[in-house]
Design a protein around this motif. Structure first.
Motif, PDB file in Angstrom:
ATOM      1  N   TYR A  21       0.851  -1.237  -0.055  1.00  0.00           N
ATOM      2  CA  TYR A  21      -0.096  -0.038  -0.093  1.00  0.00           C
ATOM      3  C   TYR A  21       0.739   1.277   0.181  1.00  0.00           C
ATOM      4  O   TYR A  21       0.272   2.376   0.091  1.00  0.00           O
ATOM      5  CB  TYR A  21      -0.985   0.062   1.249  1.00  0.00           C
ATOM      6  N   HIS A  38       3.453  10.565  17.843  1.00  0.00           N
ATOM      7  CA  HIS A  38       2.589  11.509  18.455  1.00  0.00           C
ATOM      8  C   HIS A  38       1.399  10.760  18.969  1.00  0.00           C
ATOM      9  O   HIS A  38       0.582  10.880  18.197  1.00  0.00           O
ATOM     10  CB  HIS A  38       2.183  12.688  17.854  1.00  0.00           C
ATOM     11  N   ARG A  39       1.192   9.857  20.163  1.00  0.00           N
ATOM     12  CA  ARG A  39       0.045   9.449  20.377  1.00  0.00           C
ATOM     13  C   ARG A  39      -0.696  10.464  21.264  1.00  0.00           C
ATOM     14  O   ARG A  39      -0.314  11.043  22.104  1.00  0.00           O
ATOM     15  CB  ARG A  39       0.339   8.029  21.378  1.00  0.00           C
ATOM     16  N   VAL A  40      -1.812  10.724  20.785  1.00  0.00           N
ATOM     17  CA  VAL A  40      -2.861  11.578  21.270  1.00  0.00           C
ATOM     18  C   VAL A  40      -3.509  10.987  22.646  1.00  0.00           C
ATOM     19  O   VAL A  40      -3.865   9.767  22.526  1.00  0.00           O
ATOM     20  CB  VAL A  40      -4.285  12.034  20.258  1.00  0.00           C
ATOM     21  N   LYS A  76      -7.932 -11.381  13.812  1.00  0.00           N
ATOM     22  CA  LYS A  76      -7.475 -12.129  13.000  1.00  0.00           C
ATOM     23  C   LYS A  76      -6.865 -13.369  13.625  1.00  0.00           C
ATOM     24  O   LYS A  76      -5.985 -12.899  14.620  1.00  0.00           O
ATOM     25  CB  LYS A  76      -6.583 -11.790  11.939  1.00  0.00           C
ATOM     26  N   TRP A 163      -7.239  -6.618  18.406  1.00  0.00           N
ATOM     27  CA  TRP A 163      -7.252  -4.955  17.969  1.00  0.00           C
ATOM     28  C   TRP A 163      -8.060  -4.299  19.076  1.00  0.00           C
ATOM     29  O   TRP A 163      -7.762  -3.296  19.065  1.00  0.00           O
ATOM     30  CB  TRP A 163      -7.924  -5.083  16.691  1.00  0.00           C
ATOM     31  N   ILE A 167      -3.887  -0.347  22.272  1.00  0.00           N
ATOM     32  CA  ILE A 167      -4.163   1.126  22.435  1.00  0.00           C
ATOM     33  C   ILE A 167      -3.811   1.749  21.150  1.00  0.00           C
ATOM     34  O   ILE A 167      -4.306   2.914  20.908  1.00  0.00           O
ATOM     35  CB  ILE A 167      -3.351   1.641  23.641  1.00  0.00           C
ATOM     36  N   ASN A 168      -3.181   1.277  20.331  1.00  0.00           N
ATOM     37  CA  ASN A 168      -2.976   1.903  19.043  1.00  0.00           C
ATOM     38  C   ASN A 168      -4.152   1.580  17.826  1.00  0.00           C
ATOM     39  O   ASN A 168      -4.257   2.350  16.720  1.00  0.00           O
ATOM     40  CB  ASN A 168      -1.839   1.734  18.288  1.00  0.00           C
ATOM     41  N   GLU A 172     -11.452  -2.339  14.805  1.00  0.00           N
ATOM     42  CA  GLU A 172     -11.084  -2.407  13.482  1.00  0.00           C
ATOM     43  C   GLU A 172     -12.448  -2.351  12.768  1.00  0.00           C
ATOM     44  O   GLU A 172     -13.559  -2.090  13.491  1.00  0.00           O
ATOM     45  CB  GLU A 172     -10.387  -3.607  13.068  1.00  0.00           C
ATOM     46  N   GLY A 180     -13.236  -4.085   8.080  1.00  0.00           N
ATOM     47  CA  GLY A 180     -11.906  -4.498   8.346  1.00  0.00           C
ATOM     48  C   GLY A 180     -11.101  -4.506   6.921  1.00  0.00           C
ATOM     49  O   GLY A 180     -10.051  -5.416   6.945  1.00  0.00           O
ATOM     50  N   SER A 181     -11.318  -3.603   6.096  1.00  0.00           N
ATOM     51  CA  SER A 181     -10.477  -3.387   5.025  1.00  0.00           C
ATOM     52  C   SER A 181      -9.805  -2.208   4.683  1.00  0.00           C
ATOM     53  O   SER A 181     -10.261  -1.107   5.314  1.00  0.00           O
ATOM     54  CB  SER A 181     -11.272  -3.916   3.743  1.00  0.00           C
ATOM     55  N   VAL A 182      -8.723  -1.950   3.908  1.00  0.00           N
ATOM     56  CA  VAL A 182      -8.055  -0.648   3.891  1.00  0.00           C
ATOM     57  C   VAL A 182      -9.298   0.375   2.924  1.00  0.00           C
ATOM     58  O   VAL A 182      -9.259   1.455   3.075  1.00  0.00           O
ATOM     59  CB  VAL A 182      -6.982  -0.877   2.827  1.00  0.00           C
ATOM     60  N   HIS A 183     -10.109  -0.443   1.837  1.00  0.00           N
ATOM     61  CA  HIS A 183     -10.661   0.635   1.308  1.00  0.00           C
ATOM     62  C   HIS A 183     -12.140   0.864   1.916  1.00  0.00           C
ATOM     63  O   HIS A 183     -12.643   2.042   1.730  1.00  0.00           O
ATOM     64  CB  HIS A 183     -11.394  -0.344  -0.122  1.00  0.00           C
ATOM     65  N   ALA A 185     -11.722   1.683   5.266  1.00  0.00           N
ATOM     66  CA  ALA A 185     -11.232   2.582   6.093  1.00  0.00           C
ATOM     67  C   ALA A 185     -11.048   3.822   5.208  1.00  0.00           C
ATOM     68  O   ALA A 185     -11.416   5.036   5.754  1.00  0.00           O
ATOM     69  CB  ALA A 185      -9.782   2.347   6.490  1.00  0.00           C
TER      70      ALA A 185
HETATM   71  C1  LIG Z   1      -2.734  -8.599   9.715  1.00  0.00           C
HETATM   72  C2  LIG Z   1      -3.842  -7.716   8.971  1.00  0.00           C
HETATM   73  C3  LIG Z   1      -3.998  -8.145   7.685  1.00  0.00           C
HETATM   74  C4  LIG Z   1      -4.886  -7.104   6.940  1.00  0.00           C
HETATM   75  N1  LIG Z   1      -4.938  -7.418   5.596  1.00  0.00           N
HETATM   76  C5  LIG Z   1      -5.858  -6.461   4.910  1.00  0.00           C
HETATM   77  C6  LIG Z   1      -6.072  -7.015   3.389  1.00  0.00           C
HETATM   78  O1  LIG Z   1      -5.226  -7.665   2.922  1.00  0.00           O
HETATM   79  N2  LIG Z   1      -6.631  -5.920   2.817  1.00  0.00           N
HETATM   80  C7  LIG Z   1      -7.521  -4.902   3.289  1.00  0.00           C
HETATM   81  O2  LIG Z   1      -8.222  -4.259   2.602  1.00  0.00           O
HETATM   82  N3  LIG Z   1      -7.339  -4.846   4.614  1.00  0.00           N
HETATM   83  C8  LIG Z   1      -6.728  -5.464   5.502  1.00  0.00           C
HETATM   84  N4  LIG Z   1      -6.361  -5.449   6.868  1.00  0.00           N
HETATM   85  C9  LIG Z   1      -7.305  -4.391   7.535  1.00  0.00           C
HETATM   86  C10 LIG Z   1      -6.696  -3.020   7.357  1.00  0.00           C
HETATM   87  O3  LIG Z   1      -5.287  -2.753   7.537  1.00  0.00           O
HETATM   88  C11 LIG Z   1      -7.391  -1.835   8.054  1.00  0.00           C
HETATM   89  O4  LIG Z   1      -8.918  -2.119   8.047  1.00  0.00           O
HETATM   90  C12 LIG Z   1      -6.794  -0.774   7.813  1.00  0.00           C
HETATM   91  O5  LIG Z   1      -5.381  -0.248   8.063  1.00  0.00           O
HETATM   92  C13 LIG Z   1      -7.683   0.329   8.865  1.00  0.00           C
HETATM   93  O6  LIG Z   1      -7.274   1.738   8.434  1.00  0.00           O
HETATM   94  P1  LIG Z   1      -7.267   2.850   9.519  1.00  0.00           P
HETATM   95  O7  LIG Z   1      -6.520   4.293   8.917  1.00  0.00           O
HETATM   96  O8  LIG Z   1      -8.654   3.154   9.925  1.00  0.00           O
HETATM   97  O9  LIG Z   1      -6.466   2.375  10.806  1.00  0.00           O
HETATM   98  P2  LIG Z   1      -4.975   2.144  10.947  1.00  0.00           P
HETATM   99  O10 LIG Z   1      -4.326   1.692   9.861  1.00  0.00           O
HETATM  100  O11 LIG Z   1      -4.843   1.349  12.051  1.00  0.00           O
HETATM  101  O12 LIG Z   1      -4.201   3.495  11.441  1.00  0.00           O
HETATM  102  C14 LIG Z   1      -4.476   4.249  12.496  1.00  0.00           C
HETATM  103  C15 LIG Z   1      -3.213   4.832  12.776  1.00  0.00           C
HETATM  104  O13 LIG Z   1      -3.543   5.721  13.964  1.00  0.00           O
HETATM  105  C16 LIG Z   1      -2.488   5.597  14.850  1.00  0.00           C
HETATM  106  N5  LIG Z   1      -3.074   5.832  16.187  1.00  0.00           N
HETATM  107  C17 LIG Z   1      -3.643   5.018  16.986  1.00  0.00           C
HETATM  108  N6  LIG Z   1      -3.934   5.677  18.237  1.00  0.00           N
HETATM  109  C18 LIG Z   1      -3.517   6.706  18.265  1.00  0.00           C
HETATM  110  C19 LIG Z   1      -3.319   7.998  19.094  1.00  0.00           C
HETATM  111  N7  LIG Z   1      -3.979   7.845  20.343  1.00  0.00           N
HETATM  112  N8  LIG Z   1      -2.457   9.075  18.645  1.00  0.00           N
HETATM  113  C20 LIG Z   1      -2.113   9.078  17.482  1.00  0.00           C
HETATM  114  N9  LIG Z   1      -2.196   8.361  16.666  1.00  0.00           N
HETATM  115  C21 LIG Z   1      -2.696   7.126  16.806  1.00  0.00           C
HETATM  116  C22 LIG Z   1      -2.202   4.255  14.797  1.00  0.00           C
HETATM  117  O14 LIG Z   1      -0.676   4.071  15.274  1.00  0.00           O
HETATM  118  C23 LIG Z   1      -2.191   3.990  13.311  1.00  0.00           C
HETATM  119  O15 LIG Z   1      -0.783   4.329  12.643  1.00  0.00           O
HETATM  120  C24 LIG Z   1      -5.635  -6.259   7.469  1.00  0.00           C
HETATM  121  C25 LIG Z   1      -5.573  -5.820   8.836  1.00  0.00           C
HETATM  122  C26 LIG Z   1      -4.541  -6.598   9.683  1.00  0.00           C
HETATM  123  C27 LIG Z   1      -4.072  -6.491  10.932  1.00  0.00           C
END
Ligand SMILES: Cc1cc2nc3c(=O)[nH]c(=O)nc-3n(C[C@H](O)[C@H](O)[C@H](O)COP(=O)(O)OP(=O)(O)OC[C@H]3O[C@@H](n4cnc5c(N)ncnc54)[C@H](O)[C@@H]3O)c2cc1C
Length: 229
Positions: A21, A38-40, A76, A163, A167-168, A172, A180-183, A185
């Motif tokens: 990605y 920078h954890r909020v 998972k 998940w 705390i990070n 999901e 639970g997917s990137v698209h 999210a």
């Molecule tokens: C092992 C695994 C495999 C996966 N495979 C796929 C796949 O093949 N295809 C697919 O589509 N999806 C997949 N997913 C799901 C996908 O990765 C997630 O749904 C997606 O990344 C969620 O995006 P997000 O931006 O919401 O959260 P995240 O990607 O989790 O980003 C959130 C960010 O916020 C930060 N954060 C958290 N708390 C704080 C705070 N208090 N202060 C500041 N920053 C903070 C975290 O460190 C993180 O960097 C997979 C997930 C996992 C765990």
């Protein structure tokens, strides 16, 4: 294959991001002030915006913050086997009368050529699994697999995500349509950003507050290589 599809790319079946990605992340991050490490810890609404405090006590002032981006839970349980003993399908699943009994496994052998199945419990079941030891969780997943393939051999290794208690993450699966997917999210993130923009607009009437970023997003092009599973 890409050219003949008339539906949006996120509605296709699973594909493997050949270059990961990273190209997407790099392109979306262009021009944005992103602070890593920078954890909020606290967000307080003020009369003219929000004050964000991070773990080391530093504070930031912002125009707005997303307050109610809903989040669900999916975990998972990754099971690594000695050999592949399952059919060459994308998913293996169990349908049951109650949602707690329904489950599915993603076949990673199709994409990655490794003898790995990923069990993905969601909702209350995902929460309950977080209370189990890794061994008990892997065993639970294996019992579900045995319901589909009674002769399944035991995994040689397993990995369990939690998940909901990380705390990070604290969850999901924000999207109802593509949990639970990137698209999923990405699309819910865009919706939340638009919602945020509208509220700021209502409050301050500043039409062009987000336009530089949102305008650039509309004209983004990201070269991707996707291999169909
Ligand atoms: C092992 C695994 C495999 C996966 N495979 C796929 C796949 O093949 N295809 C697919 O589509 N999806 C997949 N997913 C799901 C996908 O990765 C997630 O749904 C997606 O990344 C969620 O995006 P997000 O931006 O919401 O959260 P995240 O990607 O989790 O980003 C959130 C960010 O916020 C930060 N954060 C958290 N708390 C704080 C705070 N208090 N202060 C500041 N920053 C903070 C975290 O460190 C993180 O960097 C997979 C997930 C996992 C765990």
């Amino acid at each position: 294959m890409v050219g003949i599809s008339t539906s949006p790319w996120w509605s296709w079946t699973h594909g493997l991001m050949v270059r990961s990605y990273l190209p997407v992340i790099n392109t979306l991050a262009k021009g944005l002030d992103i602070r890593l490490g920078h954890r909020v810890t606290n967000v307080v609404r003020r009369y003219n915006g929000v004050k964000v405090t991070v773990e080391n006590g530093k504070t930031f002032i912002a125009d707005a913050a997303i307050a109610e981006l809903g989040v669900g839970l999916e975990n998972k349980i990754i099971l690594h086997f000695e050999n592949v003993f399952w059919p060459n399908v994308e998913f293996l699943g169990v349908v049951a009368g109650i949602s707690y009994g329904c489950s599915y496994f993603l076949n990673l052998h199709k994409a990655a050529r490794h003898p790995v199945l990923v069990y993905m419990p969601s909702g209350r079941l995902a929460k309950d699994i977080e209370k189990m030891s890794d061994e008990a969780a892997a065993n639970f997943a294996f019992v579900q697999l045995k319901k589909i393939l009674p002769d399944a051999s035991s995994p040689i290794q397993y990995l369990v995500s939690r998940w909901g208690s990380d705390i990070n993450s604290l969850g999901e699966a924000t999207s109802m349509c593509y949990p639970g997917s990137v698209h999923g999210a990405y699309s819910t993130g865009m919706m939340a950003a638009e919602d945020c923009r509208m509220r700021v607009l209502e409050r301050y009437g500043e039409l062009d507050l987000f336009q530089p970023v949102m305008g650039e997003m509309a004209s983004l092009t990201i070269p991707l290589q996707i291999s169909r599973m």
